[in-house]
Design a protein around this motif. Structure first.
Motif, PDB file in Angstrom:
ATOM      1  N   HIS A 144       0.865  -1.170   0.000  1.00 50.14           N
ATOM      2  CA  HIS A 144       0.000   0.000   0.000  1.00 50.14           C
ATOM      3  C   HIS A 144       0.906   1.225   0.000  1.00 50.14           C
ATOM      4  O   HIS A 144       1.769   1.364   0.855  1.00 50.14           O
ATOM      5  CB  HIS A 144      -0.849  -0.034   1.271  1.00 50.14           C
ATOM      6  CG  HIS A 144      -1.901   1.020   1.303  1.00 50.14           C
ATOM      7  ND1 HIS A 144      -3.030   0.968   0.525  1.00 50.14           N
ATOM      8  CD2 HIS A 144      -1.987   2.161   2.031  1.00 50.14           C
ATOM      9  CE1 HIS A 144      -3.776   2.026   0.788  1.00 50.14           C
ATOM     10  NE2 HIS A 144      -3.167   2.757   1.691  1.00 50.14           N
ATOM     11  N   ARG A 154       1.054   5.410  -0.111  1.00 52.91           N
ATOM     12  CA  ARG A 154       0.264   6.623   0.104  1.00 52.91           C
ATOM     13  C   ARG A 154       0.971   7.798  -0.559  1.00 52.91           C
ATOM     14  O   ARG A 154       2.152   8.061  -0.303  1.00 52.91           O
ATOM     15  CB  ARG A 154       0.132   6.876   1.612  1.00 52.91           C
ATOM     16  CG  ARG A 154      -0.301   5.638   2.374  1.00 52.91           C
ATOM     17  CD  ARG A 154      -0.384   5.887   3.862  1.00 52.91           C
ATOM     18  NE  ARG A 154      -1.603   6.574   4.226  1.00 52.91           N
ATOM     19  CZ  ARG A 154      -1.672   7.566   5.107  1.00 52.91           C
ATOM     20  NH1 ARG A 154      -0.595   7.977   5.724  1.00 52.91           N
ATOM     21  NH2 ARG A 154      -2.818   8.114   5.387  1.00 52.91           N
ATOM     22  N   ALA A 167       0.739  11.894  -1.565  1.00 55.46           N
ATOM     23  CA  ALA A 167       0.119  13.210  -1.380  1.00 55.46           C
ATOM     24  C   ALA A 167       0.478  14.079  -2.566  1.00 55.46           C
ATOM     25  O   ALA A 167       1.639  14.126  -2.987  1.00 55.46           O
ATOM     26  CB  ALA A 167       0.636  13.855  -0.090  1.00 55.46           C
ATOM     27  N   GLU A 222      -2.995   5.022  -2.413  1.00 52.99           N
ATOM     28  CA  GLU A 222      -3.936   5.892  -1.711  1.00 52.99           C
ATOM     29  C   GLU A 222      -3.492   7.329  -1.932  1.00 52.99           C
ATOM     30  O   GLU A 222      -2.353   7.678  -1.615  1.00 52.99           O
ATOM     31  CB  GLU A 222      -3.916   5.543  -0.218  1.00 52.99           C
ATOM     32  CG  GLU A 222      -4.775   6.503   0.623  1.00 52.99           C
ATOM     33  CD  GLU A 222      -4.589   6.236   2.117  1.00 52.99           C
ATOM     34  OE1 GLU A 222      -3.950   5.239   2.468  1.00 52.99           O
ATOM     35  OE2 GLU A 222      -5.117   7.036   2.910  1.00 52.99           O
ATOM     36  N   THR A 242      -4.000  11.586  -1.526  1.00 51.43           N
ATOM     37  CA  THR A 242      -4.630  12.700  -0.849  1.00 51.43           C
ATOM     38  C   THR A 242      -4.204  13.967  -1.551  1.00 51.43           C
ATOM     39  O   THR A 242      -3.150  14.009  -2.192  1.00 51.43           O
ATOM     40  CB  THR A 242      -4.220  12.772   0.641  1.00 51.43           C
ATOM     41  OG1 THR A 242      -5.086  13.708   1.290  1.00 51.43           O
ATOM     42  CG2 THR A 242      -2.783  13.269   0.816  1.00 51.43           C
ATOM     43  N   ASP A 257       4.090  10.896   6.983  1.00 49.94           N
ATOM     44  CA  ASP A 257       2.906  10.053   6.870  1.00 49.94           C
ATOM     45  C   ASP A 257       2.586   9.613   5.449  1.00 49.94           C
ATOM     46  O   ASP A 257       1.704   8.766   5.263  1.00 49.94           O
ATOM     47  CB  ASP A 257       1.689  10.802   7.427  1.00 49.94           C
ATOM     48  CG  ASP A 257       1.840  11.066   8.906  1.00 49.94           C
ATOM     49  OD1 ASP A 257       1.782  12.231   9.333  1.00 49.94           O
ATOM     50  OD2 ASP A 257       2.044  10.075   9.646  1.00 49.94           O
ATOM     51  N   TRP A 258       3.236  10.218   4.470  1.00 55.32           N
ATOM     52  CA  TRP A 258       2.955   9.885   3.082  1.00 55.32           C
ATOM     53  C   TRP A 258       4.231   9.373   2.438  1.00 55.32           C
ATOM     54  O   TRP A 258       5.287  10.000   2.555  1.00 55.32           O
ATOM     55  CB  TRP A 258       2.411  11.110   2.342  1.00 55.32           C
ATOM     56  CG  TRP A 258       1.112  11.518   2.958  1.00 55.32           C
ATOM     57  CD1 TRP A 258       0.921  12.379   4.007  1.00 55.32           C
ATOM     58  CD2 TRP A 258      -0.179  11.004   2.626  1.00 55.32           C
ATOM     59  NE1 TRP A 258      -0.402  12.428   4.340  1.00 55.32           N
ATOM     60  CE2 TRP A 258      -1.115  11.596   3.519  1.00 55.32           C
ATOM     61  CE3 TRP A 258      -0.662  10.098   1.681  1.00 55.32           C
ATOM     62  CZ2 TRP A 258      -2.468  11.315   3.477  1.00 55.32           C
ATOM     63  CZ3 TRP A 258      -2.009   9.823   1.621  1.00 55.32           C
ATOM     64  CH2 TRP A 258      -2.908  10.438   2.517  1.00 55.32           C
ATOM     65  N   ASP A 259       4.121   8.224   1.760  1.00 56.96           N
ATOM     66  CA  ASP A 259       5.300   7.588   1.178  1.00 56.96           C
ATOM     67  C   ASP A 259       5.912   8.438   0.076  1.00 56.96           C
ATOM     68  O   ASP A 259       7.134   8.506  -0.051  1.00 56.96           O
ATOM     69  CB  ASP A 259       4.919   6.211   0.616  1.00 56.96           C
ATOM     70  CG  ASP A 259       4.382   5.300   1.687  1.00 56.96           C
ATOM     71  OD1 ASP A 259       3.310   4.711   1.482  1.00 56.96           O
ATOM     72  OD2 ASP A 259       5.038   5.187   2.747  1.00 56.96           O
TER      73      ASP A 259
END
Lengths: 316, 316
Positions: free
Chosen positions: A92, A94, A96, A122, A124, A139-141
Motif C-alpha cells: 500500500h 500513500r 500526497a 492511496e 490525498t 505520513d505519506w510515502d
DNA sequence: GCCCACTGTGTAGCATCGCTACATGGATGT
DNA sequence: ACATCCATGTAGCGATGCTACACAGTGGGC
C-alpha cells in the motif's frame, strides 16, 4: 542497539513528541516512552530532555537518530531486493499531491498501477504552503511537491527528492482583453493591471514581487484566492489577471485565454519527496517510477516534438 | 523481516549448518532451526532444503542472505557513527595473522592499541593454505592474508579487503655459496640447484613452477617444509636453496644470506580481509587503521628513502 | 491564582516471543 | 545392523513489549 527502538527515536526526531510518535506507530505514549528509556540505557547517554510539557532530543539523540536513517534505508533496500526476487511489488503506497499534479500525470499513473495485483495507491490532495511539503513525508510515502526557481529545493532534512518536470506559469486574461491579441507578454505589458493573487504564504506571490522589481512599479492585488477555478472565474469576469499553471489552465470555453510571460522566470519545478527508507520499498519505487514516467510524457506532450523526453532522474 | 533472523540466515549461508551457526551464536540448534522456520514464514518461500544429514540454502535463501549483508553493514556503520560520536572505540577485536605479519607489523600495532582503554585485541596465528583465508572471516574480525600475483585477490564472497604492502620473496643461500657473491640473481643462475620447497598446496610452490617455465628446465625439490626456520636451517646446511619473505628472513648469524631475484614476479601482496559488517565497527576500523599504519611504516623502512609512504587504502 | 488540558513517566499485569531440554526421525559411516 | 550426526517438533520457562491506569509537571484560559 535495537533497530525498532532506533526507528522510534527517528520518528521522535521527526515528529517532535512522544504522543505524536505513539499515534503514528499505533502504540500508547507509555510504550514509546519506555522504549526510548531502554534505548538511552543501551546507548549510555541521555537522548532526550524535558522541555515544557514535552521533550526535545539532545545533541546525542539527534546524532543517533540521524545514523538510524541509514539503517532503516538498508533494511528497506534488503526488503525491496527480496520483493524483486520474488517478483512481488505488492503493498500500500500513500501519495500526497497538489492540484496540478493531481489533475494531470497522477491519474494515468494510478490507472496504470491499478493493473498490478496487490499494489494499492492511496491519494490525498494538499495545497500546502511551501514549508509543509517535507513534513508530509512522515505520513505519506510519496509527496509531490513544487518549488520555484531561487527557492531551496527541499534537499535538506535528509529526504530523497526526484525531479519530475518543469511547468510554466502563464498569465490568464479575460477574452477580449487588450493583451489577448499578443502571442506572449512582457512584464511591461502588465503594468497597471489589477491582479488576482494568492495568499501571501503561497510561493506564487513572490512572482508578483519579481514583476514589481522588474518593472519598477507596484502591483495591485485585488483578491487573494488559493483555488485555481475560482481564480479563473474571477479573471473571466474581468476583475483582474492572474498566473495559472500551463498544464491545467482552462481555455476560451471558460472565458479566458492564457499567454506565456517572458522576462521573469515564470515556472516551477515539480518533484517527489520521500523519506530515504520509504524510497527503498519496492512498492514505493514502482509507484514513483510510474509517476515519473507519466510526468515525462506530460511534459513531452507540451513541448516541440523534436525535443526528446527526459530520461532518468535529475537529482536536485 | 526481523534483522536478527536475517543475521542467522547469513551465518547459515556462510557456515553451512544449523549446528555450526548454533555454536557460533551461542544458541542451541533447535533455537536456530526455529528462527529460520519463522523467517521462512515471514518471507513466504522456502529458504532451506534437506540435504543428507544437513540442510542447504535454496536460491531464495541465498538471495535473502546476500541482501542481509547490507543490513548488517548499515547497522554496524550506525553503531560506529555512534561510537565515534561518544569517542569510544572500545571492544574486543579478533585478528588472525600468518607468521610474517605476525612477526613484523602486527606486534607494534597491538602495542600502540594497548594504550587505548577498553579496546582489546586477540591474535591468532595461522599458516593456512590459500583457500582458507576467507573462511576465517566468519570468526575473526580481521584476517591478514596474502596472495601472489596472478592469483585472485579474495574479492569474491562479499568480503572487504584492504591492501597492506608488497613483500618481496628472496632466494636464501648458504654462506659461501657460489652465488653468494652476486648482489642479485637471475633465474638462469639457479638452474641445477636443489630446492627446499613448500607443500604443494602452498602458493610459493607456483613460484618454482614459474622458474621452471622461465628457464625451460626442471627444478628438483629435495624437501617440502612449511616452517621458515626449519627451511633456513636446511639451507644453512647446504641441502638446498629456498624462497623466504624479505621482511623476516634471518641473516649471516644463521649461516645464510638472501638475494633478490629478477626475471620472475617474486613477491606477494599482503592484505586484510573482513566481513563488511564487521569492517564497519569502530573498534575494528581502529585496529585495521593501526595495522595499516604499521604496515606502511614497515614497507617504507625497507625501500629507498625518497619513496614516500603509501597513503590511503588501495582496494583490490 | 485557580482550574483544566496536555504531555511524559512509572508501575502492575498480561500476551507473546525466544530460547532450552528433551524426544524423535532421517541420513551417513562403520 | 548399529552408532553417530544433524535437523526438527513440542513443552515449558524467563524475558520482552505492550496496555491500563495513576501520577506529576507545564502551559493556557479565565
Amino acid at each position: 542497539m535495537d533497530v525498532r527502538r532506533l526507528d522510534l527515536l527517528r520518528e521522535l526526531a521527526e515528529r517532535g513528541s512522544v504522543h505524536a510518535v505513539a499515534t503514528a506507530t499505533h502504540r500508547t505514549p507509555s510504550a514509546v516512552s519506555q522504549q526510548i528509556k531502554l534505548l538511552e540505557r543501551e546507548a549510555g547517554l541521555p537522548l532526550t530532555e524535558r522541555s515544557g510539557r514535552g521533550i526535545i532530543l539532545t545533541d546525542a539523540g539527534r546524532a543517533l537518530a540521524a545514523s538510524a536513517i541509514d539503517v532503516a534505508a538498508a533494511i528497506a533496500r534488503a526488503e525491496a531486493t527480496w520483493d524483486e526476487y520474488i517478483g512481488d511489488p505488492t503493498g500500500h503506497v500513500r501519495v500526497a499531491t497538489f492540484p496540478t499534479a493531481g489533475q494531470t500525470f497522477v491519474p494515468p499513473a494510478v490507472a496504470a498501477l491499478s493493473r498490478l495485483p496487490g499494489l494499492t495507491v492511496e491519494l490525498t490532495n494538499r495545497d500546502a504552503d511551501m514549508t509543509d511539503f517535507p513534513s508530509l513525508t512522515a505520513d505519506w510515502d510519496i509527496v509531490i511537491a513544487y518549488s520555484l526557481p531561487g527557492q531551496r529545493s527541499w534537499s535538506g532534512r535528509g529526504l530523497r527528492n526526484i525531479y519530475l518536470l518543469s511547468e510554466p506559469l502563464d498569465v490568464v486574461l479575460p477574452l477580449g482583453h487588450r493583451l489577448a491579441g499578443k502571442s506572449e507578454l512582457t512584464p511591461e505589458d502588465l503594468v497597471g493591471e489589477p491582479w488576482i493573487g494568492v495568499p501571501e504564504e503561497f510561493a506564487f506571490d513572490r512572482l508578483l514581487h519579481e514583476l514589481e522589481a522588474v518593472t519598477h512599479s507596484e502591483i495591485e492585488v485585488v483578491q487573494r484566492i488559493s483555488d485555481n477555478l475560482i481564480t479563473e472565474a474571477l479573471v473571466a469576469q474581468g476583475i483582474g489577471v492572474a498566473f495559472a499553471p500551463r498544464f491545467t489552465a482552462s481555455g476560451p470555453e471558460k472565458g479566458i485565454v492564457t499567454r506565456p510571460l517572458t522576462g521573469v522566470e515564470a515556472f516551477r519545478h515539480v518533484l517527489m519527496l520521500m523519506r530515504p527508507d520509504k524510497a527503498e520499498r519496492l512498492a514505493v519505487r514502482t509507484v514513483a517510477d510510474e509517476i515519473r514516467r507519466q510526468a515525462v510524457a506530460l511534459e513531452a506532450s507540451h513541448t516541440p516534438a523534436e525535443e526528446p523526453p527526459l530520461v532518468g532522474p535529475r537529482w536536485v
